[in-house]
Write a protein that holds these residues in place. Sequence first.
Motif, short mmCIF file in Angstrom:
data_model
loop_
_atom_site.label_atom_id
_atom_site.label_comp_id
_atom_site.label_asym_id
_atom_site.label_seq_id
_atom_site.Cartn_x
_atom_site.Cartn_y
_atom_site.Cartn_z
N GLU A 1 0.89 -1.18 0.00
CA GLU A 1 0.00 0.00 0.00
C GLU A 1 0.92 1.22 0.00
OE1 GLU A 1 -0.03 2.04 2.72
OE2 GLU A 1 1.24 0.72 3.90
N PRO A 2 0.52 2.34 -0.57
CA PRO A 2 1.46 3.45 -0.80
C PRO A 2 1.62 4.43 0.37
CG PRO A 2 -0.61 3.91 -1.91
CD PRO A 2 -0.77 2.55 -1.27
N TYR A 3 0.92 4.24 1.49
CA TYR A 3 0.90 5.29 2.54
C TYR A 3 2.01 5.12 3.57
CZ TYR A 3 -3.65 5.05 0.33
OH TYR A 3 -4.64 4.95 -0.61
N ARG A 4 2.33 3.85 3.90
CA ARG A 4 3.35 3.61 4.91
C ARG A 4 4.67 4.25 4.48
NH1 ARG A 4 5.76 -1.95 7.45
NH2 ARG A 4 3.85 -2.98 6.79
N LEU A 5 4.97 4.13 3.20
CA LEU A 5 6.19 4.72 2.63
C LEU A 5 6.25 6.23 2.91
CD1 LEU A 5 8.70 4.33 0.79
CD2 LEU A 5 7.20 4.76 -1.16
N GLU A 6 5.11 6.89 2.84
CA GLU A 6 5.07 8.34 3.06
C GLU A 6 5.40 8.70 4.51
OE1 GLU A 6 4.76 10.55 0.33
OE2 GLU A 6 5.26 8.54 -0.37
N GLY A 7 5.07 7.79 5.44
CA GLY A 7 5.45 8.00 6.83
C GLY A 7 6.94 7.78 7.02
N GLY B 1 12.16 2.11 4.48
CA GLY B 1 12.99 3.28 4.69
C GLY B 1 14.04 3.44 3.60
N LEU B 2 14.54 2.33 3.11
CA LEU B 2 15.55 2.38 2.05
C LEU B 2 14.96 2.95 0.76
CD1 LEU B 2 18.45 1.76 1.28
CD2 LEU B 2 17.75 -0.57 0.70
N VAL B 3 13.68 2.75 0.56
CA VAL B 3 13.00 3.35 -0.58
C VAL B 3 12.52 4.76 -0.21
CG1 VAL B 3 11.04 3.12 -2.19
CG2 VAL B 3 12.32 1.08 -1.47
N GLY B 4 12.11 4.94 1.04
CA GLY B 4 11.51 6.20 1.48
C GLY B 4 12.50 7.34 1.63
N ILE B 5 13.70 7.07 2.14
CA ILE B 5 14.66 8.15 2.38
C ILE B 5 15.11 8.79 1.06
CG2 ILE B 5 16.90 8.76 3.39
CD1 ILE B 5 16.27 6.58 5.56
N LYS C 1 13.44 8.85 -1.63
CA LYS C 1 12.24 9.53 -2.15
C LYS C 1 12.14 10.92 -1.52
CE LYS C 1 7.27 8.67 -2.93
NZ LYS C 1 6.57 9.86 -2.48
N ALA C 2 12.41 11.00 -0.21
CA ALA C 2 12.38 12.30 0.47
C ALA C 2 13.39 13.25 -0.15
CB ALA C 2 12.68 12.11 1.96
N PHE C 3 14.61 12.77 -0.35
CA PHE C 3 15.67 13.62 -0.91
C PHE C 3 15.28 14.09 -2.32
CE2 PHE C 3 19.08 11.36 1.89
CZ PHE C 3 18.67 12.10 2.98
N GLU C 4 14.74 13.15 -3.11
CA GLU C 4 14.34 13.48 -4.48
C GLU C 4 13.28 14.59 -4.49
OE1 GLU C 4 14.24 9.41 -6.52
OE2 GLU C 4 12.49 10.50 -7.34
N GLU C 5 12.33 14.48 -3.57
CA GLU C 5 11.27 15.49 -3.51
C GLU C 5 11.83 16.85 -3.09
OE1 GLU C 5 7.71 12.22 -2.78
OE2 GLU C 5 8.25 13.56 -1.13
N LEU C 6 12.75 16.84 -2.12
CA LEU C 6 13.35 18.11 -1.68
C LEU C 6 14.21 18.72 -2.79
CD1 LEU C 6 14.25 17.12 1.99
CD2 LEU C 6 12.43 18.68 1.27
N VAL C 7 14.87 17.88 -3.58
CA VAL C 7 15.62 18.38 -4.74
C VAL C 7 14.63 18.97 -5.75
CG1 VAL C 7 17.03 17.68 -6.73
CG2 VAL C 7 17.63 16.87 -4.43
N PHE D 1 9.05 -7.56 -1.14
CA PHE D 1 8.22 -7.22 -2.30
C PHE D 1 8.91 -6.18 -3.18
CE2 PHE D 1 4.46 -4.66 -3.88
CZ PHE D 1 4.07 -5.58 -4.85
N ALA D 2 9.64 -5.24 -2.57
CA ALA D 2 10.25 -4.15 -3.33
C ALA D 2 11.75 -4.37 -3.56
CB ALA D 2 10.01 -2.82 -2.62
N GLY D 3 12.16 -5.63 -3.72
CA GLY D 3 13.58 -5.94 -3.98
C GLY D 3 14.11 -5.18 -5.18
N ARG D 4 13.33 -5.14 -6.24
CA ARG D 4 13.73 -4.47 -7.48
C ARG D 4 14.02 -2.98 -7.22
NH1 ARG D 4 11.55 -5.34 -12.74
NH2 ARG D 4 10.20 -6.94 -11.89
N GLN D 5 13.12 -2.34 -6.49
CA GLN D 5 13.27 -0.90 -6.24
C GLN D 5 14.50 -0.63 -5.36
OE1 GLN D 5 10.46 -2.65 -6.17
NE2 GLN D 5 8.89 -1.56 -7.31
N MET D 6 14.72 -1.51 -4.36
CA MET D 6 15.88 -1.32 -3.47
C MET D 6 17.18 -1.50 -4.24
SD MET D 6 14.98 -3.12 0.13
CE MET D 6 13.86 -4.45 -0.25
N LEU D 7 17.26 -2.53 -5.07
CA LEU D 7 18.50 -2.80 -5.81
C LEU D 7 18.84 -1.63 -6.72
CD1 LEU D 7 17.79 -6.56 -6.52
CD2 LEU D 7 19.77 -5.67 -5.25
N ARG D 8 17.83 -1.03 -7.31
CA ARG D 8 18.06 0.11 -8.18
C ARG D 8 18.65 1.28 -7.37
NH1 ARG D 8 12.87 2.08 -10.29
NH2 ARG D 8 12.61 -0.02 -11.08
#
Length: 411
Positions: free
Chosen positions: A207-213, A242-246, A248-254, A307-314
Amino acid sequence: MSFVSYVECTVCGAAHDFTRPLNVCEICGQMLAVRYDLPKVAAAVTKQDLAARPPGMYRFRELTPLADGEEPVTLGEGGTPLLPLPRLAAHLGLGTLWAKDEGQNPTGSFKARGLGMAITRARTLGAPGFVIPSAGNAGGAAAVYAARAGLPCVVIVPRGTPPAAIFEAQIAGAHVFTIEGSIATAGKVVAKVAPLLGWFDLSTLKEPYRLEGKKTMGLELAEQLGWRMPDVLLYPTGGGTGLVGIPKAFEELVGMKWLSGMPPRFYAVQADGCAPIVRAFDDKAEVTTAWDNPTTHAAGLRVPSPFAGRQMLRILRDSGGGAVAVSEQEIQDAQRLIARVEGIWTSPEGAALVAALQRLKDADAVTRGAEIVLMFTGAGIKYDPPALPAPVDLAGSETEILAQVRRAVGR
Ligand SMILES: *Cc1c(COP(=O)(O)O)cnc(C)c1O
């Protein structure tokens, strides 16, 4: 009004309507991510505005999926300190070393951020209850935020989960079940049970909300460093929120032009007994394969098929980072070391980072000039402590007792 533009599939790119409760991509079944209108956010809030707001993760309100006026289900999560670790840095022969001490969150782990956000959103969108598979802390956090929202919750954890997390979920009134196997076995039951009950499935990154937290850790980190990013960031990796979320946070601030420069090199840290990301990284694979018989006392790392192995490896590859696995003995030794030299009783998952940092230092992958951040994801008190000697039991006459104390202290 929220600043969300749409919810996007991270694999096929399909856009989803965010006014309905969402789990995975309705086209390809992969992970979804919330996308914001970043120029609009940048026009609505300044760094000065932010500085005047109270601490906690909802101070970054414009970069959360909350609608205007939506009241968060909160216990005061976020706003954790970024602690300098000068003694540990000296011990390791390194320069600037920080720990984001997530053990100071409600529930004693950073799971409070993700589940607080997910339960807030899902409740607003009409979820009548929640179901979650967990290795421990996520189940405890889901249970307490569900209680806070006045809604029911089913928690399924593997047998052998640290008791404190089970008690936490039980005392908050959740329906708690244990099951043979790992979080993967629990997840299979949850996938069937959630639609049966009509309750919202809170599985990691399904679900996409936990990542936002979880993302708010990255927002706080940038602010605490004076709107900069560190050079290196180590993350104890299970499902990888968190490995996907952190990043994402930096990207948004950029994207908002609040940050510039290179993102840090991200390192995923796992345990020798369950290291699917490390194996896939070393094999140069694009996705992870399931780890057989996962074993580690660092419960949060016992995730055999994220589930998000692909996203983490990238993220690891694009940032020039890597993946490191450490042994149970190294984790225990590191846990005692950090407590002794810095006064932080962190969880085994956080301690694994210190063992990994030693390895990276020995391999010259990190140098004295690098600014390094460790994500101490949980509090040690929620786990069985590492092996420690029994305290000296004082007995006998007062003279004998005083002599025993002096002998033990060496004065
Ligand atoms: C869940 C958990 C982890 C792993 O986090 P992910 O975001 O799932 O990779 C690490 N440490 C602790 C203490 C946890 O509870």
